[in-house]
Write a protein that holds these residues in place. Sequence first.
Motif, PDB file in Angstrom:
ATOM      1  N   ARG A 185       0.816  -1.216   0.000  1.00 54.39           N
ATOM      2  CA  ARG A 185       0.000   0.000   0.000  1.00 54.39           C
ATOM      3  C   ARG A 185       0.857   1.278   0.000  1.00 54.39           C
ATOM      4  O   ARG A 185       0.542   2.220  -0.735  1.00 54.39           O
ATOM      5  CB  ARG A 185      -0.947  -0.031   1.196  1.00 54.39           C
ATOM      6  N   GLU A 196       0.529   4.580  -2.465  1.00 53.55           N
ATOM      7  CA  GLU A 196       0.276   5.899  -1.875  1.00 53.55           C
ATOM      8  C   GLU A 196       1.324   6.916  -2.328  1.00 53.55           C
ATOM      9  O   GLU A 196       0.995   8.089  -2.546  1.00 53.55           O
ATOM     10  CB  GLU A 196       0.249   5.782  -0.352  1.00 53.55           C
ATOM     11  N   LEU A 238      -5.639   1.562  -4.810  1.00 50.96           N
ATOM     12  CA  LEU A 238      -5.781   1.562  -3.349  1.00 50.96           C
ATOM     13  C   LEU A 238      -7.136   1.007  -2.923  1.00 50.96           C
ATOM     14  O   LEU A 238      -7.265   0.451  -1.824  1.00 50.96           O
ATOM     15  CB  LEU A 238      -5.605   2.981  -2.801  1.00 50.96           C
ATOM     16  N   THR A 267      -5.915   4.261   3.932  1.00 49.34           N
ATOM     17  CA  THR A 267      -4.947   5.339   3.761  1.00 49.34           C
ATOM     18  C   THR A 267      -5.211   6.429   4.787  1.00 49.34           C
ATOM     19  O   THR A 267      -6.373   6.757   5.073  1.00 49.34           O
ATOM     20  CB  THR A 267      -5.051   5.905   2.331  1.00 49.34           C
TER      21      THR A 267
END
Length: 488
Positions: free
Chosen positions: A396, A400, A416, A423
């Motif tokens: 992830r 990001e 995502l 997040t």
Amino acid sequence: MPPARRGRPTSLGDEAADPWPRIERSRLAAWLLKMWRLYGDEDILTIRQLAAAIRTPPVDNATVSRWENSRATVPTSALHQYERLFDLPPGELVAVVTALGRNRQTGRRTAPPCDELLEKCLARDPISAAEWADLTVSLTQPRRTLARPVWETLVHRLLTEMCLSVRWRYLLRLSALQRVHRHPEGGAALVAATEEFVAEPACQLIIDPVALLAANRAPTTSRRLLRLLSAPRNDAEQLGALFAWAARPPGAPDLVRRLEAISRELCAGASTSPPIREAASDVLAALFRHRPSARSVPPDRTGEAAFGQLHAALTRAQTRRHEADLLGPRILRQALASTDSDLRILTVNVLHASPFRGLLADTLAAMLSGGRLRTGSAIHSVLVDLLGSLGELRHRPVVENLVRRDTARDAAAVALAHLPGRTDPRLWHHVLTAHPTGGSTQRAALYAVGMNGDHDGLRLLRTHAPVVRARANWWLRLPVEATASAAL
């Protein structure tokens, strides 16, 4: 709906014109099972050892050999044994092999009445995708009766969870809904629930429910699909209707003529978006049992280099092989370059269900964070999407960072949505305020936080992104039990 999530059953058609011929679904399933036998443990399992380990139903060496050569169908009970042997989540192999086998049953054919599962569902307790498979098998038995209000409660929840699920969990719930569609009372309740679901103006998940109507053959459903195709309120409705017609082309001559005329107009329209043009092309292919001339796009030098790196990683993982894996490279190519959405989706799901998903995801993450790929290129966005489909929680941060750097920001936001975890809302605040963006990025961000069940992120978007305020409210109104169960 982003393509890597979908698992629509459509016709296979002709391979002749494809630069990389289509891979038969049965061969994909056979490859997957063989790879788990060879690379699922530290030591190779021989066919004899695997046959001895599968206790339900008992099998012999010849049976396992037929499975691995796509000459026999693997029973669902044996797939559960594979999942147990290789420590896979219950239902993962079943879901993918079921999608490859089209009308194959999921769940346990001898599933108990599942009264406890039914009570859990009505009590709004969490239910996994595998439990939904067992529950729908039990509820659609010929002698089982269920009141219409109970069917309505069940199908509303299952439909919502299917739309919120990703990867094999999505495929397993889709199969459960298709089974319910074939049940008289359950099918009627599901059609009504689907129409109610997509009628909400702010609904964010339209394509999947509309495409699901393909399983219903009632004349009223055909008329509704034609209306959604010819006079849609938005592109999502039209795309869902095209997917439905590609899956179940009509037999009546008047319907064929109308559908052909609409599809040809969409294919020729200068303002038609690429996804709708491709879906309309698939409808014409289904109507006339052929495939358009180009179903794969040969990659440029950058794309070929990216394929080479992924193939090299796959080859390194197969150091114990006794023979060359000729199908693995073809699966990778189709996942990267096929314009046939069904085949691309299936191959991506096969890769995710294989022993190599972690290695491939790590390779993708290294490629995307290494700075050697040209940003904005077509292959860059494809690799971002593929990482979203194969990656885990540890990947992830890589995606990001792509959002922070404005590197394929929309594609990264959608990726995502499909990765485990959430997040930090500060990233979304940075995207929306420090670098003002257009509506497409706001919608991609909304999809990401909505699919992740991130209520803090939704409230942030509702405050700072007027373009998606009403849609953020729709996500916030979704039942808590559905969002909690979708990840199970």
